[in-house]
Write an enzyme that holds these catalytic residues in place. Structure first.
Site, PDB file in Angstrom:
ATOM      1  N   SER A  13      35.617 -33.038 -14.958  1.00  0.00           N
ATOM      2  CA  SER A  13      37.003 -32.683 -15.251  1.00  0.00           C
ATOM      3  C   SER A  13      37.248 -32.619 -16.767  1.00  0.00           C
ATOM      4  CB  SER A  13      37.894 -33.739 -14.590  1.00  0.00           C
ATOM      5  OG  SER A  13      39.205 -33.337 -14.561  1.00  0.00           O
ATOM      6  N   ARG A  39      42.962 -37.329 -22.279  1.00  0.00           N
ATOM      7  CA  ARG A  39      43.410 -38.021 -21.063  1.00  0.00           C
ATOM      8  C   ARG A  39      44.842 -37.647 -20.701  1.00  0.00           C
ATOM      9  NH1 ARG A  39      41.230 -41.395 -17.434  1.00  0.00           N
ATOM     10  NH2 ARG A  39      39.305 -41.331 -18.621  1.00  0.00           N
ATOM     11  N   HIS A  42      44.299 -34.498 -18.895  1.00  0.00           N
ATOM     12  CA  HIS A  42      43.683 -34.822 -17.606  1.00  0.00           C
ATOM     13  C   HIS A  42      44.731 -35.275 -16.595  1.00  0.00           C
ATOM     14  CE1 HIS A  42      41.413 -37.721 -14.949  1.00  0.00           C
ATOM     15  NE2 HIS A  42      40.616 -36.690 -14.897  1.00  0.00           N
TER      16      HIS A  42
END
Lengths: 218, 218
Positions: A13, A39, A42
């Site tokens: 990912s 992040r 994400h």
């Protein structure tokens, strides 16, 4: 469907999202900062975060130092609290983050002072920290505010600056009313902070920011 | 800073975000659907949601009917669980939503079957529903999956369709690995669902969708 082992999903990912990021922004941040920015992407699949996240006044090093120094961490929502990686924060560092927003004391304090519960939570967080510090024979306990929802929490932190300087702020409320203005106050203060500039942010983003730093500490 | 009473912030926020929406999209949705779309934007400040949210097979009416029929609601993360409006869901409708992801039974089941905990949670959710149904003298209990994180939950729901048809799905995982593909499976199934198309979604969005429907029911 991509055949992939559960433990490899996150790695893959991050590879995909990195390949889709603006190459200039990959160079703009330090390595540690970039892990935080990635992040947030994400967590949201929103690439605006590569432009929005501000690291203020030696942010990541300061947050790490707070965590290593047994800081008290207060979130403004139970969602953010729920999203924080307790395996690391509590398991490795013995820090139990707290959210006061729905506690009876907070509700009573907010009613009495005709204010928001988020504002009340800031006042009570300082009280709780001070009491713990007193029990701790005055040894300083850093205080970290992780704000993913309520601009009024940031506004209250700013109002109290004469009396209290927080050690670290995550300033990531989301929304359309006083959100940008409240983040501006935190920018002007130059307190060590990670700020999601503009309207965006959220409890999930707030938790993702803390988790990205925690994951650098294991 | 806008001087505004705490209780008026949300109303003002919706006014501002509505004024910034694409006028064509304001006409595209039904009134009830639009309230859901607006709340996803309210939660993220991400206007992509005005193009991403799909209401499949009489979605809102079906979800309302599930809630009125004492459905069991399973989320795939504790963050989504934490974000759901329990004042309405539990207070008014006596539904206690659950998240199995971190429960010992789930962890054991996932290890034993070499699968993700999200996959295990789906299997166990059906088991729990069936057991409750048996105790309920076979009276049907609807099952709702609210998925804001794990595409493998959606994939498992699809794999089990020969045996089980869920009554409603919120299909809002976020990410870059198998997320689009997993949502495609739910689209093909034509099960009543609210789907966040593409890579976007999240626990916060998942909770916002449920809350937007709950707020229409008070």
């Amino acid at each position: 469907m991509l055949q992939i082992k559960p433990e490899d999903i996150e790695k893959k990912s991050f590879e995909i999202l990195t390949s889709q990021m603006d190459k200039d922004r990959l160079k703009f941040y330090t390595d540690d900062e970039l892990l935080v920015v990635k992040r947030t992407i994400h967590t949201t699949a929103d690439f605006d975060y590569q432009y929005n996240v501000i690291f203020q006044n030696n942010a990541i090093e300061t947050l790490k130092h707070c965590i290593q120094s047994d800081a008290m961490i207060f979130t403004d929502t139970n969602m953010a609290l729920s999203g924080i990686n307790k395996r690391i924060l509590t398991g490795k560092f013995s820090i139990t983050p707290r959210c006061l927003i729905a506690e009876p004391d907070t509700i009573e304090y907010a009613k009495k002072n005709n204010t928001t519960r988020a504002t009340a939570s800031v006042d009570l967080a300082y009280q709780i920290r001070d009491e713990k510090q007193d029990l701790n024979k005055g040894k300083k306990i850093p205080i970290v505010f992780a704000v993913g929802n309520a601009p009024t929490a940031l506004i209250r932190i700013h109002e109290l600056l004469d009396k209290y300087t927080p050690d670290f702020i995550i300033a990531a409320p989301v929304g359309f009313v006083n959100v940008i203005e409240a983040k501006e106050l935190i920018k002007q203060s130059n307190i060590p902070a990670i700020i999601c500039d503009g309207n965006k942010g959220g409890s999930n983003v707030c938790a993702a920011i803390i988790n990205a730093v925690l994951l650098q500490m294991v």
